[in-house]
Design an enzyme around this catalytic site. Structure first.
Site, mmCIF file in Angstrom:
data_model
loop_
_atom_site.group_PDB
_atom_site.id
_atom_site.type_symbol
_atom_site.label_atom_id
_atom_site.label_comp_id
_atom_site.label_asym_id
_atom_site.label_seq_id
_atom_site.Cartn_x
_atom_site.Cartn_y
_atom_site.Cartn_z
ATOM 1 N N CYS A 95 -1.106 -30.572 -41.952
ATOM 2 C CA CYS A 95 -1.292 -29.138 -42.203
ATOM 3 C C CYS A 95 -2.049 -28.426 -41.098
ATOM 4 C CB CYS A 95 -1.949 -28.947 -43.560
ATOM 5 S SG CYS A 95 -0.905 -29.667 -44.857
ATOM 6 N N GLU A 110 -14.852 -24.880 -46.604
ATOM 7 C CA GLU A 110 -14.519 -24.047 -45.450
ATOM 8 C C GLU A 110 -15.567 -22.939 -45.286
ATOM 9 O OE1 GLU A 110 -10.489 -22.599 -45.444
ATOM 10 O OE2 GLU A 110 -10.723 -21.709 -43.457
ATOM 11 N N LYS A 148 -2.299 -17.538 -47.289
ATOM 12 C CA LYS A 148 -1.679 -18.481 -48.224
ATOM 13 C C LYS A 148 -1.671 -17.922 -49.650
ATOM 14 C CE LYS A 148 -2.507 -22.741 -45.601
ATOM 15 N NZ LYS A 148 -3.504 -22.450 -44.540
ATOM 16 N N HIS A 200 1.321 -22.542 -49.199
ATOM 17 C CA HIS A 200 0.930 -23.406 -48.088
ATOM 18 C C HIS A 200 2.192 -23.982 -47.456
ATOM 19 C CE1 HIS A 200 -0.875 -26.148 -45.473
ATOM 20 N NE2 HIS A 200 -1.816 -26.660 -46.244
#
Lengths: 408, 410
Positions: free
Chosen positions: A165, A309, A330, A335
């Site tokens: 990803c 994050e 997203k 995603h």
């Protein structure tokens, strides 16, 4: 860190669950449109979740002409379509470049998963005799970049970067290094993944898929939504772009890549690897936290990702973190796996060009652990000189790409 | 500024040994890692030969932590990393002080893990799919697992260019060092032998087919009918030259240049030799040497009917008529086609060949077809001339990828 040459973005092409091509995509993005709905490409009745982000009504024959569209997989078709859109956006005349010095770098999570899924269908039905040569000629992921090069006649360095990803950012970083070392004169770099039963099953089993809505950074967020897509950026040296009178979206300031070396599927609890990647990107770009005007978050919408994050951004940017708008596209696109960070790099390029930041949709309630400015629900006019694009992946792999305004 | 790229350690897990010295010695003796394929699942296939590891014991190389979460590819890569790190003198302590990167080339990651994960969900229902296996279905799983095992916190990337993946990964890692992105990177490649890939290659008629008088997965040989599928993992420690010297590392070789090219016409069945030649020329330009300075070649040839000849044509073209004076070998005659590992295994053996002054021969090679270009193909191990210092490693993928790497003895 010195570069021999400045690398700029002169073309953008994308196929996403909310739109194809720059204008359609951008309008959907700033309009907060959702590309998420019930999965159509396979039956999810025996799953506990049903949402996916698929591209509707894709017509490969509109883009794939040199190769036979039916002879290649969907990821290849999407990648070729994105490449054609990027070339056309860049107004690059292929007759005027040395095709042997034009290359392709594509990031992916799964390559062409449909062919192993068909193999498995045959296997469990006891029909292995039905496996033909197409399994090996169409499945291994390197064929995706190869098909793009084959369609366009590119003979330069051509590769897949399979860092899941975060792969789009990795592919762009590699392409920049090849260009600045003078090993190519044009690179198409980006990412592609097609909707995969295997990926869907895995995320469903991890309990990571949102049952009803994808709402990154919201207190009640319940998960991500697997999707598909492709984006390609045409990259070249600034010198060449100026010489051919190309429109320049932005330059690539630098990148940071790192590994948590902690866990295969969970990020480091203090965001250590992510912080190192962001710091490396800032350092390589010769900028400080105060210079960053926008962060495109990885922002999958899972409780853990968004919390960690946020911690990593705060550790990197300090008090400045509260002043930088951060959004997760997203929330609209789902995603798109290996394509995600390539699509998000294109988003960063467009925020720089247009002075507008796309929103994080479906954000309603603040999470005390996610207390930054996530640009909730409405696009925002905001001058962006420097954007940072963050992406993280299985394997503990982290990436941060800095895109910035190109000064004449 | 370009920095020099030192090779300070090598680790290999192969059917012919688990150290570079063991491997090189076996190759020079003409040992083979190929054998008759075992297992009921393989009945009914035309190819009867494989080069899978018969005695891989991951516990020998990976101690102190549970292995359960690593699949076979992950274990092979983590084991090769153990060997390469030890060989280059990195310890747990020094690894905790600096960020070392890992760039892995692979064709499949683990297509076996991917397939098994999917099949279980199909048969038992998605609720019974294994979360542990899912983590290993991403193509970069082995690189991630090896990084976790060894605490490698630097750039972690996985490159896929088919059978050229390992060499593409070494090229990428060499650039990271050269252009100052990282001072130490483990780089190489791996692919496992498994039913899924074997079945695929067989159906595409790329494997050697059994005939009455034997099976001929013999590179460049007129009787060749295809390759023998094998497996390996190989990693080299690449370090910035001065940093390597500063930490007192033993430098065993140098990556002096690399080149890559793609053949966009491959689906039209032509242009293969042109792309291979362009990759080699790009490597010589990158290294600022002339092809005439190359002392020996480790070829990609694996017994494939078309690609072996394309490679020979390319070598002939690059060496401009002097090809008959430069020894060429293919160690795939003994190891089989190890896919993503192949270029890295070749690089490791070529470093050994240059330091020991002996290049392994191409086992079993008898006659080549009449229109095979005139090259000095080594049928026996060849003593290299004194002063031979520069070797070419060549990798050619099945789908148009070509990669060349130049290594030098120190």
């Amino acid at each position: 860190m010195s570069r021999q040459a400045t690398i700029v973005v002169t073309g953008l092409g994308m196929l996403t669950p909310i739109g194809t091509g720059r204008e359609q995509f951008w309008n959907a993005l700033v309009g907060g449109r959702s590309g998420i709905g019930p999965v159509k490409s396979f039956d999810t009745s025996n799953y506990s979740v049903h949402l996916g982000a698929e591209i509707q009504d894709f017509q490969p024959q509109n883009y794939v002409s040199e190769l036979a569209p039916e002879s290649i997989g969907r990821s290849s078709q999407l990648a070729i379509a994105a490449a054609r859109l990027a070339l056309s956006d860049a107004s690059l005349d292929l007759n005027k470049i040395d095709l042997e010095r034009a290359g392709v770098c594509v990031g992916t999570t799964s390559g062409e998963p449909h062919f192993i899924e068909r193999f498995d269908d045959h296997y469990v039905q006891g029909n292995l005799a039905n496996v033909g040569e197409e399994f090996i000629t169409r499945y291994p992921c390197h064929v995706v970049a190869g098909h793009v090069a084959g369609e366009l006649g590119f003979g330069g360095e051509t590769m897949m970067i399979a860092t899941a990803c975060a792969a789009g950012n990795y592919a762009i970083a590699r392409a920049c290094d090849l260009l600045s070392a003078g090993k190519a004169e044009a690179m198409l770099a980006g990412g592609a993944d097609s909707f995969s039963r295997i990926t869907y099953t895995g995320f469903a089993r991890l309990g990571a898929i949102a049952p009803e809505v994808c709402q990154p950074f919201d207190r009640k967020r319940k998960g991500m939504v697997p999707g598909e897509g492709a984006a390609m950026l045409l990259l070249e040296t600034k010198e060449q772009a100026i010489a051919r009178g190309a429109r320049i979206y932005c330059e690539i300031g630098g990148y940071g890549l790192s590994c948590d070396a902690h866990h295969m599927t969970a990020a480091h609890p203090e965001g250590q690897g992510a912080v190192r990647a962001m710091r490396m990107a800032l350092e390589q770009s010769g900028i400080t936290p105060e210079d960053v005007d926008y962060i495109s978050a990885h922002g999958t919408g899972t409780p853990t990702n968004d919390r960690l994050e946020t911690i990593a951004v705060k550790r990197t940017f300090g008090s400045q973190a509260y002043k930088i708008p951060i959004s997760s596209v997203k929330s609209m696109l789902g995603h798109t796996m290996g394509a995600a960070s390539a699509i998000e790099a294109a988003v960063c390029a467009l925020t720089i060009e247009r002075g507008e930041i796309p929103p994080t949709m479906n954000w309603h309630e603040q999470d005390p652990e996610c207390d930054l400015d996530y640009v909730p629900n409405v696009a925002r006019q905001h001058k962006v000189r420097v954007a940072m694009n963050n992406a993280y992946a299985f394997g503990g792999t982290n990436s941060s790409l800095v895109l910035r305004e190109c000064m004449a | 500024m370009k920095r020099r790229v030192a090779i300070t350690g090598m680790g290999v897990i192969s059917s012919l040994g688990n150290s570079s010295a063991e491997l090189h010695s076996a190759l020079c003796k003409g040992d083979t890692g190929l054998h008759k394929i075992e297992g009921e699942a393989f009945h009914g296939f035309q190819c009867r030969q494989s080069g899978n590891l018969l005695s891989f014991q991951p516990e020998t190389f990976l101690q102190g932590k549970p292995l359960r979460s690593l699949d076979r590819t992950g274990r092979m890569v983590a084991a090769a990393a153990t060997l390469a790190l030890a060989n280059s003198g990195w310890s747990r302590e020094t690894l905790s002080q600096r960020d070392v990167g890992l760039v892995l080339g692979t064709m499949f990651g683990s297509v076996h893990t991917i397939s098994e994960f999917d099949r279980r969900a199909l048969v038992e229902g998605p609720a019974y799919a294994s979360p542990l296996d899912f983590a290993n279905t991403v193509i970069n799983a082995a690189a991630g697992q090896a990084a976790i095992w060894h605490n490698l916190r630097g750039i972690n990337s996985t490159i896929a260019c088919g059978a050229a993946s390992g060499l593409a990964a070494l090229s990428y890692a060499a650039d990271l060092v050269r252009y100052g992105r990282q001072t130490a990177v483990l780089a190489g490649g791996a692919d496992e032998f498994c039913f899924e890939s074997f079945c695929g290659f067989e159906r595409a008629r790329l494997l050697c087919a059994a005939a009455d008088d034997g099976e001929f997965a013999i590179p460049f040989d007129a009787r060749r009918t295809g390759f023998a599928l094998a497996e390996a993992a190989a990693l080299l420690m690449l370090e910035e030259w001065e940093a390597a010297q500063a930490r007192g590392a033993r430098i065993m070789g140098e990556i002096v240049g690399h080149g890559s090219a793609y053949n966009p016409m491959r689906r039209r069945q032509n242009g293969g030799s042109n792309a291979i030649a362009r990759a080699i020329r790009a490597a010589t330009e990158d290294a600022e040497v002339s092809p005439a300075e190359i002392a020996c070649v480790s070829a990609s040839a694996n017994g494939s009917t078309v690609i072996d000849k394309e490679e020979a044509v390319a070598l002939k073209a690059v060496f401009n008529g002097k090809g008959s004076q430069i020894p060429v070998t293919s160690i795939k005659s003994m190891l089989g086609e190890t896919l993503g590992a192949s270029g890295a295994v070749q690089a490791i053996d070529l470093i050994e060949s240059l330091s020991n002054g002996v290049l392994p021969g191409c086992l079993g090679l008898d006659k080549t077809e009449a229109d095979m270009p005139d090259l000095d193909l080594c049928r026996e191990p060849r003593k290299l001339q004194a002063g031979c210092g520069l070797g070419l490693v060549n990798s050619v993928g099945f789908d148009g990828h070509a990669c060349a790497l130049l290594v030098a003895r120190t």
